[in-house]
Design a protein around this motif. Sequence first.
Motif, short mmCIF file in Angstrom:
data_model
loop_
_atom_site.label_atom_id
_atom_site.label_comp_id
_atom_site.label_asym_id
_atom_site.label_seq_id
_atom_site.Cartn_x
_atom_site.Cartn_y
_atom_site.Cartn_z
N ASN A 1 0.82 -1.22 0.00
CA ASN A 1 0.00 0.00 0.00
C ASN A 1 0.86 1.27 0.00
N LYS B 1 1.54 4.60 -0.59
CA LYS B 1 0.85 5.85 -0.92
C LYS B 1 1.79 7.04 -0.88
N ASP C 1 4.48 3.23 -7.95
CA ASP C 1 3.24 3.67 -7.33
C ASP C 1 3.40 5.07 -6.73
#
Length: 713
Positions: A409, A411, A481
């Motif tokens: 994840n 971010k 990402d």
Amino acid sequence: MKKKMMLVIKYIFRPTSKWFSILIPVIGLGIFFFLVTLNNVHTEVYDIERFNSAKETIRSPITIENEQETQRKTREAVQSVEDRFSISAEVTEEREEYIEEIFDAIEKLKDEEFFSEKSDIEDTPVPLTNQEKVQRLQQILSSEISEEVSNEVLAQLIEIPDSDRDEAKKLFISSIKNSMETGVRTENLQSAISNAKQIIEYSDMDTDTQEALTQLTEFAVVENSFFDVEKTANARKEAASSVEPVVTRAGEIIVREGQTITNEIYEEMALVGLLDNQRNMFPIIGLGLLVLLISSVIAYEMNRLALIKKLDRGTIVSIFVISIIVIILMKIVSLYTTQGNQLFLVVPVATGVLLIKQLIHERTAIILAALYAILGTIIFNNQIPGSLNVEAGMYFFFSQLAGIFFLVNVKDRLAILKAGVGMAFVNAVTVLLFLFLSFEKYSLSDIFIQSGFAVTAAFLSAVLTIGLLPFFETGLGILSDIKLLQLSSPNHPLLKKLLTEAPGTYHHSIMVANLSETACEAVGANGLLARVGAYYHDIGKTVRASYFIENQLSINNPHDVLAPKQSAEIIISHPYDGAAMLKNHRLPKEIIDIAKEHHGTTLLKYFYYKDKDTNKHVKEEYYRYPGPKPQTKESAIICICDSVEAAVRSLREPTEEKIEEIVSSIVNDRMMDGQLDETPLTLKELKIIHRTICDTLKGIFHSRIQYPMKEAK
């Protein structure tokens, strides 16, 4: 055959070949790995002579048994084993029986009446003389006794008083047992006889009795211990097996600087191969085979990435550069590592796999983690050929796996630091594992120091990853990402331009992004890439924003005064104008490709049919986008969602039935028109995409309560 081989080689190594782009960097990495680890397996060969002084301290490069020295020690151990003898209980019992027989026979003479041959009067008993008694004893005693015991000894025994005879018998038998119980051999026979005599002499018997018994010991004490072949052989075997092999261990000092090289030291150097240059080639051959296996695994993984269309120049360069960085970090630390410290614990080895997971793929990161760990076992072997530092390899492997596992994840860059916390924990646990498995005793300070090294390595890995990531993203154009999240910011200049100059297109792009992300995640594609790609897919419309209907607010439609062909040229140009703008702003290739591909080669039907009304001979290719067609799942899904969102938004009253009908018609139209032929989407995935888009649109255009209006008074 040779021509075919040459053709194959030429095909593989042609500059445009996929294998050329794979094999060249893999060969380069293999050579690099070989050169870096060469001194860890290659030992220096010395040109040295006996009885000279050593110019440096020389250690053994290998662990090897000195068979010649082991044989010498075994021989010495066998020779030191004394002969084994067995004591014959039968011989001892036989001698006791003879003594019993002598004393019993003398006793019998005392109990019987004997007549002397010199008696003149009949029936008048005359006592036997001693000589006659001895003769009588010689007749009744066993032949062994009569042959070995002299008459004088028998005469002395006869003269022992009756009151002392039993005591003398017990004393004599006791002395014989005492002398013979430990075994009597030829070499200690006289010693045993002397012991028996001493026991008799120190007794309280009278002198005559002692003398008689002492004389008898010459007969009573004999050999009763004989050489035992079987016991001796077993003892020698046991002694030989108990000899520990003489082993020269890797890293053991053979000769110190300034020490004289004796013949023994010279032979030991020859044994471990320090004088044989030919023997030193075997570790190099082994290293070459290991590097070949590692390079083959890397080539296989790169080929797999090529098959799934994820291998480009940036990916190849990333694998090459990251591998070099990781191995160089290991090598630098290994230069300061000794057997007395554990500096390999501080190597930030997880940096490589953290970068690879973000830039390429998790599977690739896991494979390279295993390969880096294998190389680490060689680099940290203290330059001892033939040995592997398994402890370092295990530590590197677990540390890298922890980094891959905890990096989820992403971010922002803070996620990398969070992964560093997880790595620190796993590193510390691995260190404790080594300490608890070891037989050595560690102090509390050692535990804290080594755990501190492990924690430091984890955070160094996180910090280096954060520092190096922008270089790979920018310099190689690799999309991560974190980069995608940065591009999704509304503050990006292009998105600000889209919002201010084409607000209708901006709103349309946001809707397409929501639909595309949801559909991509449903089929396992990159939802974040689809969202960001959708944000920028229509950026080209800002060149002529007013020519697109979603931006025509309170103005006349400019296409009303243009020929259909001119209008089509303006509309068709927007994907390529957008791609040019994105390229100028150095956006990643994946985003640029989505902008170019999101219309594929579809037909601009409105203007085509408008022109066909007046010109029946109009060519369809004039009103088709030049392509290319969508190449990836993300690009294909955006292509579908772009048309779906525009069509649904044009509905006055969007119902579930109408939404289902529009989505089905658009998906079928794209399939029948061949727009999805070059994408990896399957029919099953298209059904999932269809259902997901419908569900999302139904949520957006759900029915609302009609609030009553106040009536005017």
